[in-house]
Design an enzyme around this catalytic site. Sequence first.
Site, PDB file in Angstrom:
ATOM      1  N   LYS A   1      25.742  20.773  42.469  1.00  0.00           N
ATOM      2  CA  LYS A   1      24.952  21.785  41.779  1.00  0.00           C
ATOM      3  C   LYS A   1      25.642  23.144  41.896  1.00  0.00           C
ATOM      4  CE  LYS A   1      22.345  18.170  41.374  1.00  0.00           C
ATOM      5  NZ  LYS A   1      21.294  17.847  42.312  1.00  0.00           N
TER       6      LYS A   1
ATOM      7  N   ARG B   1      40.079   8.543  55.723  1.00  0.00           N
ATOM      8  CA  ARG B   1      38.612   8.459  55.773  1.00  0.00           C
ATOM      9  C   ARG B   1      38.083   9.318  56.915  1.00  0.00           C
ATOM     10  NH1 ARG B   1      36.779   4.555  58.445  1.00  0.00           N
ATOM     11  NH2 ARG B   1      38.017   2.925  57.461  1.00  0.00           N
TER      12      ARG B   1
ATOM     13  N   TYR C   1      13.132  16.138  46.002  1.00  0.00           N
ATOM     14  CA  TYR C   1      14.077  15.639  45.010  1.00  0.00           C
ATOM     15  C   TYR C   1      13.871  14.120  44.872  1.00  0.00           C
ATOM     16  CZ  TYR C   1      18.416  14.245  42.812  1.00  0.00           C
ATOM     17  OH  TYR C   1      19.333  13.687  41.964  1.00  0.00           O
TER      18      TYR C   1
ATOM     19  N   ASP D   1      17.522  20.858  53.056  1.00  0.00           N
ATOM     20  CA  ASP D   1      18.321  20.717  51.838  1.00  0.00           C
ATOM     21  C   ASP D   1      18.429  22.110  51.213  1.00  0.00           C
ATOM     22  OD1 ASP D   1      19.208  20.301  49.193  1.00  0.00           O
ATOM     23  OD2 ASP D   1      18.344  18.287  49.123  1.00  0.00           O
TER      24      ASP D   1
HETATM   25  C1  LIG Z   1      20.912  16.675  42.995  1.00  0.00           C
HETATM   26  C2  LIG Z   1      20.224  16.817  44.291  1.00  0.00           C
HETATM   27  C3  LIG Z   1      20.433  15.889  45.323  1.00  0.00           C
HETATM   28  C4  LIG Z   1      21.325  14.687  45.147  1.00  0.00           C
HETATM   29  O1  LIG Z   1      22.666  15.053  45.033  1.00  0.00           O
HETATM   30  P1  LIG Z   1      23.760  14.220  44.146  1.00  0.00           P
HETATM   31  O2  LIG Z   1      24.969  15.079  44.278  1.00  0.00           O
HETATM   32  O3  LIG Z   1      23.225  14.102  42.775  1.00  0.00           O
HETATM   33  O4  LIG Z   1      23.913  12.896  44.800  1.00  0.00           O
HETATM   34  C5  LIG Z   1      19.775  16.113  46.524  1.00  0.00           C
HETATM   35  N1  LIG Z   1      18.957  17.159  46.703  1.00  0.00           N
HETATM   36  C6  LIG Z   1      18.729  18.067  45.720  1.00  0.00           C
HETATM   37  C7  LIG Z   1      17.816  19.211  45.961  1.00  0.00           C
HETATM   38  C8  LIG Z   1      19.355  17.913  44.489  1.00  0.00           C
HETATM   39  O5  LIG Z   1      19.114  18.815  43.515  1.00  0.00           O
END
Ligand SMILES: *Cc1c(COP(=O)(O)O)cnc(C)c1O
Length: 400
Positions: free
Chosen positions: A204, A55, A107, A179
């Site tokens: 993504k 971990r 998001y 982000d």
């Molecule tokens: C999908 C997404 C998230 C969340 O991520 P997960 O991997 O689905 O938990 C956060 N920020 C953005 C911009 C996203 O597209």
Amino acid sequence: MSSQDNREQLKIESRLAQIGSVEEPVTGAVSFPIYQATAFRHPQLGKSTGFDYARTKSPTRKVLEDAIAQLESGDAGFACSSGMAALQTIFAKFGQGDHLIVSLDLYGGTYRLIEKVMSRYGVTASYVDTNDLDGIEALAQPNTKAIVIETPTNPLMMITDIEKVCTWARSKGILSIVDNTLLTPFFQRPIELGADIVVHSATKYLGGHNDVLAGLIVTKGKELSEEIAFLHNSIGAVLNPQDSWLLMRGMKTLAIRMERHQHNATRMAEYLLQHPDVESVYYPALPSHPGYDVQNRQSSGNTGIFSFKMKDARYIEPILRHIRLIAFAESLGGVESLMTYPAVQTHADIPEEIRRKVGVDEKLLRYSVGIEHIEDLIADLSRAIELAKQEIEEGVTLHG
Ligand SMILES: *Cc1c(COP(=O)(O)O)cnc(C)c1O
């Protein structure tokens, strides 16, 4: 386990392709192995190989974490079990009485985490168009601890001047969190523009194949890196060895994927822009986009997703029914084209008044353009729009 030589001087394409390729000293394997172990033998009392318990630190995950830290020009990287786990790990820094300033067009999952979970710990947030520095300043309170930015935002592709906002935040002692999911370090590196923390849904573009759920954090500065390391280990929402490997495998081709995503999305956006049934197209690669100049200054390219509004909401249901090559599915950033209906899918958790304020309405579709051939993609969507139009016209005749 590190023979990085002067690899940090290499161009980003080379660094991506070579992730993990020199870290395995025993066999020389160019694909770093999946170390499934959770326990690591201690050579003697008070001695460690650097790995004790998985971990805290795990070999395969560590190669990934070092790679993303380096790619984002940060000091430390942390791999989490999802993008939301990464955000939760960062937000665990905050507690009773702390206030956040957050991108208005956020998001949906991040909005839900702040409003429905962090609120239980006494954290409050104000939402603002983060390109409006006066608006941001007006919201700052003595207890404001961080500003959370997405640029471009999703789905409306609003652009924030990262350097401007981060410089302001630093002058106030406010942490800036960006982000960077939509652009990835291949196109944009927020830490170089002054951000303290970069977060990714690696599910993504970084993973890129719609087959691994993961989140990444990159921090700048020793103290902050140590604090996030403590939270990452304490919370334990870490990425497992198999998925760490899958993510690295995906990241090796990030450069060529992003170039193709950008190429296809630009062609598709241009096609829709001149389509008579389309009301508007939201894509920062188009010179008509309000964020075009800032985007060009702070990023070296454009993401593969954009949104568009049909002239009439009646188009939406039949379009989603008639697309074949493009899948009607949530998520974005994979090699396969996906289309999403934000008002009822990704943004369902955002209150209608906020959705309307930013323009997420029932005419809006979001398109994550894959790496298929652009002519096939245009053919698929134009056929779906044509069939939708026919159905609407027949419906009108029927009822009229
Ligand atoms: C999908 C997404 C998230 C969340 O991520 P997960 O991997 O689905 O938990 C956060 N920020 C953005 C911009 C996203 O597209």
